[in-house]
Scaffold this motif. Structure first.
Motif, PDB file in Angstrom:
ATOM      1  N   UNK A   1       0.832  -1.207   0.000  1.00 29.51           N
ATOM      2  CA  UNK A   1       0.000   0.000   0.000  1.00 29.51           C
ATOM      3  C   UNK A   1       0.868   1.260   0.000  1.00 29.51           C
ATOM      4  N   UNK A   2       1.948   1.236   0.769  1.00 30.11           N
ATOM      5  CA  UNK A   2       2.851   2.383   0.815  1.00 30.11           C
ATOM      6  C   UNK A   2       3.483   2.632  -0.558  1.00 30.11           C
ATOM      7  N   UNK A   3       3.869   1.559  -1.241  1.00 28.63           N
ATOM      8  CA  UNK A   3       4.446   1.701  -2.582  1.00 28.63           C
ATOM      9  C   UNK A   3       3.416   2.287  -3.548  1.00 28.63           C
ATOM     10  N   UNK A   4       2.179   1.812  -3.471  1.00 30.71           N
ATOM     11  CA  UNK A   4       1.117   2.329  -4.337  1.00 30.71           C
ATOM     12  C   UNK A   4       0.876   3.806  -4.043  1.00 30.71           C
ATOM     13  N   UNK A   5       0.839   4.155  -2.760  1.00 30.92           N
ATOM     14  CA  UNK A   5       0.626   5.567  -2.389  1.00 30.92           C
ATOM     15  C   UNK A   5       1.771   6.447  -2.884  1.00 30.92           C
ATOM     16  N   UNK A   6       2.999   5.968  -2.779  1.00 28.33           N
ATOM     17  CA  UNK A   6       4.143   6.735  -3.269  1.00 28.33           C
ATOM     18  C   UNK A   6       4.037   6.956  -4.780  1.00 28.33           C
ATOM     19  N   UNK A   7       3.621   5.921  -5.494  1.00 28.85           N
ATOM     20  CA  UNK A   7       3.448   6.047  -6.946  1.00 28.85           C
ATOM     21  C   UNK A   7       2.342   7.056  -7.257  1.00 28.85           C
ATOM     22  N   UNK A   8       1.250   7.006  -6.503  1.00 30.75           N
ATOM     23  CA  UNK A   8       0.168   7.969  -6.709  1.00 30.75           C
ATOM     24  C   UNK A   8       0.643   9.388  -6.434  1.00 30.75           C
TER      25      UNK A   8
END
Length: 112
Positions: free
Chosen positions: A82-89
């Motif tokens: 989730x943290x990786x997805x949020x960083x990408x967003x």
């Protein structure tokens, strides 16, 4: 296996983490750790040691049982994803905002 990665045999891991080899084998059977193997020899990485240290803390310091450790590890992995997805967003949003600002600045200066 990266060039700068360090590798450890089970005997060294046991000394570093102050655990019995059977404990590491148990954690492997439980799926908490998946060491690489070279000719049936378990090879641990720094990432494996970090994960093992976390599992040992959970079990020895906090008294978490194996089922609890499994749940915590799965939740931890999901949180990392989730943290990786949020960083990408956030990178996407930052880029969009930067582009919008550049367009407005360009438009503003085109008036002159």
């Amino acid at each position: 296996m990266g060039k700068d990665e360090r590798f450890y045999l089970i005997s060294m891991v046991c000394k570093l983490l102050n655990v019995h080899p059977q404990t590491l084998r148990l954690y492997e059977r439980e799926g908490f750790i998946k060491p690489k193997r070279i000719k049936k020899q378990r090879i641990y990485t720094d990432e494996d040691l970090e994960r093992l240290n976390f599992v040992i803390k959970l079990t020895k310091e906090f008294g978490v049982n194996r089922a609890g450790v499994d749940i915590i590890l799965r939740m931890r992995e999901r949180m990392q994803i989730m943290e990786e997805v949020m960083q990408e967003m956030l990178r996407y949003v930052d880029e969009e905002i930067r582009q919008q600002v550049e367009k407005r600045i360009k438009k503003f200066f085109e008036q002159f």
